[in-house]
Design an enzyme around this catalytic site. Sequence first.
Site, PDB file in Angstrom:
ATOM      1  N   ASP A  73      77.905 -79.885  35.853  1.00  0.00           N
ATOM      2  CA  ASP A  73      79.036 -79.215  36.809  1.00  0.00           C
ATOM      3  C   ASP A  73      78.698 -78.275  37.654  1.00  0.00           C
ATOM      4  OD1 ASP A  73      78.409 -77.939  34.153  1.00  0.00           O
ATOM      5  OD2 ASP A  73      80.238 -76.696  34.512  1.00  0.00           O
ATOM      6  N   GLU A 139      79.722 -76.126  31.802  1.00  0.00           N
ATOM      7  CA  GLU A 139      78.827 -74.789  31.752  1.00  0.00           C
ATOM      8  C   GLU A 139      79.614 -73.757  32.491  1.00  0.00           C
ATOM      9  OE1 GLU A 139      75.941 -71.535  32.250  1.00  0.00           O
ATOM     10  OE2 GLU A 139      76.909 -72.598  33.739  1.00  0.00           O
TER      11      GLU A 139
HETATM   12 ZN    ZN Z   1      73.976 -72.863  36.111  1.00  0.00          ZN
END
Ligand code: ZN
Length: 384
Positions: A73, A139
């Site tokens: 992501d 994340e």
């Molecule tokens: Zn990163």
Amino acid sequence: MNDALSIARDLIRCPSVTPADAGALGVLQNILKAAGFEVHRVTFSEPGTADIDNLYARIGTEAPHISFAGHTDVVPAGDEAAWKHRAFAGDVKDGFLYGRGAVDMKGGIACSVAAVLDYLAAIGGKPKGSISFLITGDEEDVAVNGTVKLLKWAAARAEKFDHCVVGEPSNVEMMGDCIKIGRRGSQSGTLYVDGVQGHVAYPHRASNPVPDISRLIVALSDEPLDHGSAQFQASNLEFTSVDVGNPASNVIPGQARARFNIRFNDLHNQETLKALVEERLAKACGNRIRARVVWEPSNANVFVTKPGAFTDLAVAAIEEVTGRKPELSTSGGTSDARFIASYCQVIEFGLVGQTMHQVDERTPVSDLEKLTKIYRGMLDRYFA
Ligand SMILES: [Zn+2]
């Protein structure tokens, strides 16, 4: 072609702004499956958050087991009109690959995949131990349906990790200048001081918490928490706001509060740290000031992979390609490596972080080649 540049371009062309996957994990799944990996796609959910797709792929069944971890992501493009090259086009111009995620961290993932494929081709298919990929799509945002759950899922399957390389952009200015071997912990809290509300013209009938909270802030800020350790700089307590929420100029407020954050090293853990701060607070309050700290929940404990065989082989691989001896650093904010540290030794080494999260995020194509060679060198040494 499964070289790092083409994998990175394929990944950048998937606009996987958290929580969207946009096909990014599928790119990796296809490549790894074809190379003989057993690939799992696992979706995690939690009320109030978006479902997130994750990927775990492993080749080999024996120890030692080295894993490459990362996230597909990315943060949003921001002002797309400000980009010289479109954020999700994967343009290559004048030796640079442009695009959101080029350094954080689709580029790093692409290099690890390319290095592993190259290694497997060179040894004829299967490693002496095991190689895996732990890739999350969660994340950059709240990070609740990502690495933490993927690690728990893997543990429930009796997956055992020995070592892990997180491909976050660890280098500060050039390839090979920095490996992150640990991170400080982070703990936030709010200091409350209770006074007695009253009219400013009759202060003897009130108790003003403003001067008192000022004294406590100074006391807690002035005394160092420690003086650093072998691998870490000194811990630091930083006040970030002071507030009484008082719109009136003729009222003594009844309460004052101040928020703070502590970045702490391996001389503390969350419990001993809280006890230390509360003890100092009690001392500063004496019998007169009424104050307390409310701690926020934190999953950011300190961790460090002590210099040893694993960091040595990483340093040797980096030196061979870049001619530089990297600093073994524990600076900066938190990362997913803190979760992995509960399962195995972990280091972070990837591309150069300079343009991460910026407009025109980019990496020299030559850095992708260098990083691929470095990961390849790590694998050679790891299974030697
Ligand atoms: Zn990163």
